[in-house]
Write a protein that holds these residues in place. Structure first.
Motif, short mmCIF file in Angstrom:
data_model
loop_
_atom_site.label_atom_id
_atom_site.label_comp_id
_atom_site.label_asym_id
_atom_site.label_seq_id
_atom_site.Cartn_x
_atom_site.Cartn_y
_atom_site.Cartn_z
N LYS A 16 46.95 3.05 -35.44
CA LYS A 16 47.54 2.00 -34.59
C LYS A 16 48.04 0.82 -35.41
O LYS A 16 49.14 0.33 -35.21
CB LYS A 16 46.48 1.41 -33.64
N ARG A 113 33.69 -10.97 -26.28
CA ARG A 113 34.99 -10.53 -25.75
C ARG A 113 35.72 -11.68 -25.06
O ARG A 113 36.90 -11.87 -25.26
CB ARG A 113 34.82 -9.37 -24.76
N ARG A 134 42.06 -2.38 -28.14
CA ARG A 134 41.53 -1.41 -27.19
C ARG A 134 41.82 -1.82 -25.75
O ARG A 134 41.88 -0.98 -24.86
CB ARG A 134 40.00 -1.31 -27.33
N ASP A 135 41.95 -3.12 -25.53
CA ASP A 135 42.08 -3.63 -24.16
C ASP A 135 43.29 -4.56 -24.03
O ASP A 135 43.33 -5.40 -23.16
CB ASP A 135 40.82 -4.42 -23.78
#
Ligand code: DC
Length: 230
Positions: A16, A113, A134-135
């Motif tokens: 990525k 987070r 990831r989010d």
């Protein structure tokens, strides 16, 4: 041309970052590696005795989270992004297997987070960014104009990580890496806060059998189509 936000999410070690970096460079956007931020927090814990006998001292980390200053700079020679932790270049250290061992647990903490997501949103305020993680497409920028979810088989990803570590002269054991990849997949997909999952409107990219050039052509094609529409 209107600038957009590009969110690239996916499994660990599926290329990525390399892909997101190259895309940003090609289209003149800024690149942000959100995983590096979680890695920097993990390194901070390791350096400040916040991991004792394999346990993370979450109370102390919570108290000190605002003290953890993470910034990025572009290396003028290589044009790669360098991560700084409290003004010290930690780009190499945050990629170590030891940091990889703790980072998923650190990234599963809700207060970590929350803090990182706030900082990431700030970075995207002016748009014109590529951020990988990831989010990003699900939580950080749910309205990102371009979302890509990248995947590849666990073996292919472990091999890439192995090649990366050995290329820079680090010792590496393929089976240990494969185990780490599988373990991180499991933690990332099953954690309570922002588990790794494809956003409904993200495009799926399985790059197990794609060359970097084929992948870039695909991305540029998607980008051009989207920005023509904007
Ligand atoms: O992409 P990476 O391997 O450098 O990410 C390191 C860890 O951080 C990985 O376990 C997943 C986690 N992470 C996350 O939870 N959310 C992000 N946006 C980026 C990374």
């Amino acid at each position: 041309m209107k600038k957009i936000i590009i969110a690239i999410d996916g499994f660990s070690s599926c290329g990525k970052s390399t892909m997101a970096k190259a895309l940003a460079r090609n289209i003149g956007y800024l690149y942000f590696d959100s995983g590096a931020m979680y890695r920097a927090v993990a390194l901070y814990c390791m350096q400040n005795s916040l991991i004792i006998e394999d346990e993370i001292d979450t109370e102390s980390l919570k108290r000190r989270i605002k003290e953890i200053n993470i910034t990025f700079e572009v290396d003028p020679e290589t044009k790669n992004s360098i991560t700084y932790l409290n003004n010290i270049n930690v780009e190499h250290e945050i990629r170590s297997l030891e940091v990889s061992r703790y980072v998923s647990r650190i990234a599963a903490l809700d207060f970590v987070r929350e803090e990182m997501v706030d900082r990431q949103r700030e970075m995207g305020k002016a748009k014109g960014i590529v951020m990988d993680g990831r989010d990003i497409g699900t939580t950080v920028f749910p309205n990102a104009e371009m979302k890509v979810f990248v995947t590849a088989s666990a073996e292919v990803r472990a091999q890439r990580r192995y090649d990366e570590l050995t290329a820079r002269g680090d010792k590496a054991d393929f089976n240990e890496i494969l185990e780490n990849v599988l373990q991180r997949d499991h933690i990332d997909q099953t954690r309570e806060v922002s588990p790794l999952k494809k956003a409904d409107d993200a495009l799926l990219l399985d790059n197990s059998n794609l060359t970097r050039e084929e992948q870039m052509d695909w991305l540029i094609d998607v980008f051009n189509k989207l920005t023509e529409e904007c």
